[in-house]
Write a protein that holds these residues in place. Structure first.
Motif, short mmCIF file in Angstrom:
data_model
loop_
_atom_site.label_atom_id
_atom_site.label_comp_id
_atom_site.label_asym_id
_atom_site.label_seq_id
_atom_site.Cartn_x
_atom_site.Cartn_y
_atom_site.Cartn_z
N ASP A 22 0.84 -1.20 0.00
CA ASP A 22 0.00 0.00 0.00
C ASP A 22 0.88 1.25 0.00
N CYS A 106 -6.36 1.44 -0.03
CA CYS A 106 -6.96 0.35 0.73
C CYS A 106 -7.73 0.91 1.94
N THR A 107 -7.54 0.33 3.11
CA THR A 107 -8.29 0.78 4.29
C THR A 107 -7.76 2.07 4.88
N HIS A 126 -10.57 -1.02 0.18
CA HIS A 126 -10.50 -2.45 -0.14
C HIS A 126 -11.93 -3.00 -0.22
N GLY A 156 -8.04 -1.74 -3.01
CA GLY A 156 -7.09 -2.56 -2.27
C GLY A 156 -5.70 -2.64 -2.89
N TYR A 213 -11.59 -11.72 6.40
CA TYR A 213 -12.22 -10.41 6.39
C TYR A 213 -13.47 -10.29 7.23
#
Length: 225
Positions: A22, A106-107, A126, A156, A213
């Motif tokens: 990331d 992503c997050t 993501h 993501g 997840y």
């Protein structure tokens, strides 16, 4: 004599549990913007543990970090601590107030959301966590890279490279972005067409959600409330 380009400060927030790609994927492309200066900011100067079994060192503490022209928040399972860390969230608020570009991979978008920077914005994250964006007042847009004003959010992990090239084109022109893409030989031709839940084998998707997840999503939902 050619004048040196004006410094363009790029700040990445680092934290334990970061997904290293990331950060390192976008950094590889963004570092080639003329005048780019990369700053890796963390709460302390100790090693940051990535999700890949190795550590990376920050270049500055949050309190000493220069003002970003481009602020980027990577993701990773450590995001759940970031969204509860008021010092980190205030750092994001302060940096975002004067940054030309506010970005995430992503997050990392959830950290921007927890800092109050996604309200009324279109954004992504993501795929396993996009349902959480609404809790921060954002509208999920299904794309690898979503732009809303000066806010760029990427999906993501690998989509961070797409985001970086998009931003390079915005800042320095498409020709440079294409040159960087070529120099990195970024020409994805994966051996399997399983990189997105819309195309992955349903059994593979279900297994991944069950093993990884579902619990992670519940953990963050419990934190957000």
């Amino acid at each position: 004599m050619t004048d040196s380009p004006k410094p363009f400060h790029i700040v990445f927030l680092l934290f334990d549990g970061i997904t290293q790609l990331d950060f390192t994927g976008p950094a590889q492309a963004l570092s080639r913007i003329p005048g780019a200066v990369i700053h890796t900011a963390a709460k302390g100067m100790g090693p940051i543990q990535t999700d890949s079994g190795f550590a990376i060192l920050p270049s500055t503490q949050l309190s000493d970090c220069p003002q970003a022209d481009l602020l980027c928040v990577p993701g990773g399972f450590g995001t759940r601590e970031v969204i509860q860390d008021e010092a980190a969230l205030q750092f994001l608020r302060d940096q975002a107030a004067a940054a030309r570009y506010v970005t995430s991979v992503c997050t990392g978008s959830l950290a921007l959301g927890a800092a109050g920077l996604l309200g009324g914005k279109r954004a992504t994250s993501h795929w396993a966590y996009t349902s959480l964006l609404a809790k921060f007042g954002a509208t999920h847009e299904k794309a690898r890279v979503v732009r809303d004003g000066n806010l760029f959010t990427a999906g993501g992990v690998t989509s961070g490279i797409d985001f970086a090239l998009t931003v390079v084109a915005e800042i320095a022109g498409q020709r440079l972005a294409e040159t960087i893409q070529l120099s990195l030989e970024y020409d994805p031709q994966p051996p399997f067409d399983s990189g997105h839940p819309d195309r992955a084998d349903p059994d593979v998707l279900a297994l991944l959600q069950e093993r990884v997840y579902d619990k992670a999503l519940r953990d963050i939902e419990d934190i957000i409330g």
